[in-house]
Scaffold this active site. Structure first.
Site, mmCIF file in Angstrom:
data_model
loop_
_atom_site.group_PDB
_atom_site.id
_atom_site.type_symbol
_atom_site.label_atom_id
_atom_site.label_comp_id
_atom_site.label_asym_id
_atom_site.label_seq_id
_atom_site.Cartn_x
_atom_site.Cartn_y
_atom_site.Cartn_z
ATOM 1 N N VAL A 99 2.548 1.802 -3.510
ATOM 2 C CA VAL A 99 1.670 2.304 -4.561
ATOM 3 C C VAL A 99 1.237 3.738 -4.278
ATOM 4 O O VAL A 99 1.140 4.569 -5.187
ATOM 5 C CB VAL A 99 0.443 1.381 -4.718
ATOM 6 C CG1 VAL A 99 -0.583 1.985 -5.667
ATOM 7 C CG2 VAL A 99 0.876 0.005 -5.215
ATOM 8 N N GLU A 100 0.984 4.062 -3.004
ATOM 9 C CA GLU A 100 0.452 5.377 -2.658
ATOM 10 C C GLU A 100 1.516 6.476 -2.692
ATOM 11 O O GLU A 100 1.297 7.535 -3.282
ATOM 12 C CB GLU A 100 -0.189 5.338 -1.261
ATOM 13 C CG GLU A 100 -1.477 4.520 -1.181
ATOM 14 C CD GLU A 100 -2.632 5.198 -1.893
ATOM 15 O OE1 GLU A 100 -2.529 6.392 -2.215
ATOM 16 O OE2 GLU A 100 -3.660 4.519 -2.120
ATOM 17 N N THR A 101 2.657 6.268 -2.040
ATOM 18 C CA THR A 101 3.622 7.367 -1.871
ATOM 19 C C THR A 101 5.064 6.976 -2.110
ATOM 20 O O THR A 101 5.966 7.770 -1.807
ATOM 21 C CB THR A 101 3.520 7.948 -0.441
ATOM 22 O OG1 THR A 101 3.892 6.936 0.503
ATOM 23 C CG2 THR A 101 2.118 8.443 -0.136
ATOM 24 N N ILE A 161 0.838 -1.208 0.000
ATOM 25 C CA ILE A 161 0.000 0.000 0.000
ATOM 26 C C ILE A 161 0.867 1.249 0.000
ATOM 27 O O ILE A 161 0.655 2.191 -0.780
ATOM 28 C CB ILE A 161 -0.936 0.000 1.223
ATOM 29 C CG1 ILE A 161 -2.068 -1.009 1.033
ATOM 30 C CG2 ILE A 161 -1.506 1.387 1.476
ATOM 31 C CD1 ILE A 161 -3.111 -0.605 0.024
ATOM 32 N N TYR A 219 -5.717 -1.603 -9.023
ATOM 33 C CA TYR A 219 -5.027 -1.129 -7.826
ATOM 34 C C TYR A 219 -4.761 -2.284 -6.867
ATOM 35 O O TYR A 219 -3.632 -2.484 -6.386
ATOM 36 C CB TYR A 219 -5.862 -0.058 -7.141
ATOM 37 C CG TYR A 219 -5.281 0.473 -5.850
ATOM 38 C CD1 TYR A 219 -4.452 1.587 -5.839
ATOM 39 C CD2 TYR A 219 -5.563 -0.137 -4.629
ATOM 40 C CE1 TYR A 219 -3.926 2.079 -4.655
ATOM 41 C CE2 TYR A 219 -5.039 0.332 -3.446
ATOM 42 C CZ TYR A 219 -4.215 1.442 -3.460
ATOM 43 O OH TYR A 219 -3.690 1.915 -2.288
#
Length: 512
Positions: free
Chosen positions: A304-306, A301, A490
């Site tokens: 993928v996010e930051t 997570i 995602y």
């Protein structure tokens, strides 16, 4: 006889004249004018209400030309005394105001110094935790070494990735010096000005926050400094021009899922993920034990996010939320609600509301939580008393808690490739919104191609690529990942990135 009467009449007339002259010239006793006692006036009485002392009237037997002049002098003396008293009272009140102001400034300075000292303490604790984790890793590595002096040294095992440098990388944060909460920064204004002054919805938000304990002058000061961001409005315009929420994720090369996957599963990202895992292994292990969520999905997570904190966002969160509420009218209530939760967060976690930065939509920290998700799922995982999504340790615990609260089943599989033996597959509805039983999928020629551990319903996944559709079967835990972002692409990218990173981390995280 007549002459005697005349003489008597003349004598009486003379006596009366003498008496009248004496009465007209008799002096009038001047009395001292009454003064107003200072002790008789209450300290809190307004200056305008201080009564003026009036002299008592002098009772005279006969009118005199000297009386008006004397009374006027006494009245003037009384007025000057009252005015002097009022000036004295003004000076006393001003002295008190100055004393209160000095005390307030001293208290603000004391709070600032205390907050700075607390921040230094927290930094020292985090450095100590990092040093302890590094020491633990070294001890584990030493325990795994086996010395055999009679045998030749084994050649080092080759790996198919470039290991990341082990140098300690400073933690990236989106804000600095978060001291105070309500009233922090000494924000204050008499009314709302600036970019959002003409927005009734923002005034309504201020009213709602005031009912929840915020000082109205403080809110006016904060919101008056928030600016409408044209660049954010343009991002939303382009987003909806491409279809908005109805648009499906596509790769830059038009290659479907493989193109989308290629944005995240790069050698550089895999190396960064393994480096992050090595630095925070103890916290990831603790989160897995406490919440039942495997470390690879927490790491996936964040990647993928930051990119594990490299891309935290450049927009002030409050400005992003208010601008979005104006630029996207059909979602204004959503963004205003997020702004409300954001202000409550800054108060409870003692942050300056104009400092935290995030995405153009207002998402925050390593896991890109919206403020409402912060309210429901954020945890203080490092025990410093503050839930800080820009702190990777708190972010690890918060992501794990998010998955656990959405129904993650420990020990169960997430997704497996499928084997297809019927053309029915190409016409069957697919995606996380559609549920099937494994028996029904088998009747249509779709069965798991690998062993799995799962119960309940399943989801048929047909991930597109240039040559057609790639078949997968997703289980309950796959659906849980889509609660973070409602996209099959995602969830699959998080799954593949996390598991790829885990393959080279170490034996303590052996393949499940």
């Amino acid at each position: 006889m007549k002459s005697g009467r005349a003489l008597l009449k003349y004598s009486l007339a003379a006596m009366c004249a003498s008496t009248l002259v004496g009465c007209g010239s008799a002096p009038v006793a001047d009395k001292e004018p009454e003064t107003v006692s200072v002790a008789a006036i209450p300290e809190s009485a307004p200056l305008a209400e201080i009564p003026e002392a009036e002299p008592k009237p002098t009772v005279v037997a006969r009118p005199s030309v000297a009386t008006p002049s004397t009374t006027t002098v006494a009245r003037n003396n009384t007025n000057r005394a009252a005015e002097a008293l009022r000036e004295q009272r003004r000076a006393e009140l001003e002295a008190k105001r100055m004393e209160y102001h000095q005390r307030w400034e001293t208290e603000q300075q004391r709070k600032l110094l205390a907050a700075q000292a607390e921040k230094q303490r927290q930094l020292r604790e985090r450095e100590q935790l990092a040093a302890q984790a590094e020491l633990q890793r070294n001890l584990q590595q030493r325990q795994q070494l086996v010395i055999r002096p009679t045998r030749p040294r084994a050649q080092p095992r080759k790996v198919n990735y470039a290991p990341a440098p082990r140098a300690q990388i400073p933690m990236q944060v989106a804000y600095a010096d978060p001291v105070g909460g309500q009233g922090n920064g000494n924000y204050s204004a008499a009314s709302l000005t600036g970019s959002f002054a003409g927005q009734p919805a923002v005034l309504s938000l201020i009213d709602k926050l005031a009912r929840k304990g915020f000082e109205r002058d403080y809110l006016y000061g904060v919101f008056s400094q928030a600016q409408y961001r044209d660049d954010i409005a343009q991002i939303w315009a382009k987003y909806y021009a491409k279809g908005g929420e109805d648009a499906k994720p596509k790769g830059s090369g038009g290659g479907g899922y493989p193109s989308y996957r290629g944005k995240f599963l790069t050698p550089g990202n895999v190396a960064k993920g393994r480096n992050f895992w090595g630095r925070y292994a103890a916290h990831l292990m603790r989160a897995e034990q406490q919440y039942g969520v495997p470390a690879e999905y927490i790491v996936g997570i964040m990647g993928v996010e930051t990119r594990w904190g490299e891309i935290l966002g450049k927009h002030r969160v409050l400005e992003a939320l208010l601008t979005s509420a104006v630029a996207v009218p059909h979602r204004a209530n959503f963004f205003l609600g997020e702004a409300e939760n954001f202000m409550l967060m800054t108060r409870s976690e003692r942050m300056d509301p104009l400092i935290p930065k995030g995405s153009y939509a207002g998402a925050m920290g390593y896991g890109q939580f919206m403020p409402s998700s912060f309210k429901s799922y954020a945890v203080d995982f490092d025990g410093d008393g503050i839930r800080d999504l820009w702190n990777p340790v708190d972010a690890i615990g918060s992501i794990a808690n998010y998955f656990a609260r959405h129904g993650w089943r420990p020990g169960e599989s997430v997704v497996v490739p499928a084997s297809v033996s019927s053309n029915n597959y190409y016409s069957m509805p697919d995606g996380f919104k559609t549920k099937y039983s494994l028996g029904n999928l088998a009747q249509n020629g779709v069965v798991p191609a690998q062993p799995y551990r799962a119960s309940g319903s399943a989801h048929l996944l047909a991930l597109s690529h240039d040559g057609g559709k790639m078949p997968f079967i997703g289980f309950n835990n796959f659906y849980v990942i889509t609660r973070y972002n409602h996209s099959n692409y995602y969830a699959m990218a998080v799954h593949e990135l996390g598991n790829t990173i885990k393959q080279g981390v170490g034996t303590i995280y052996a393949q499940r």
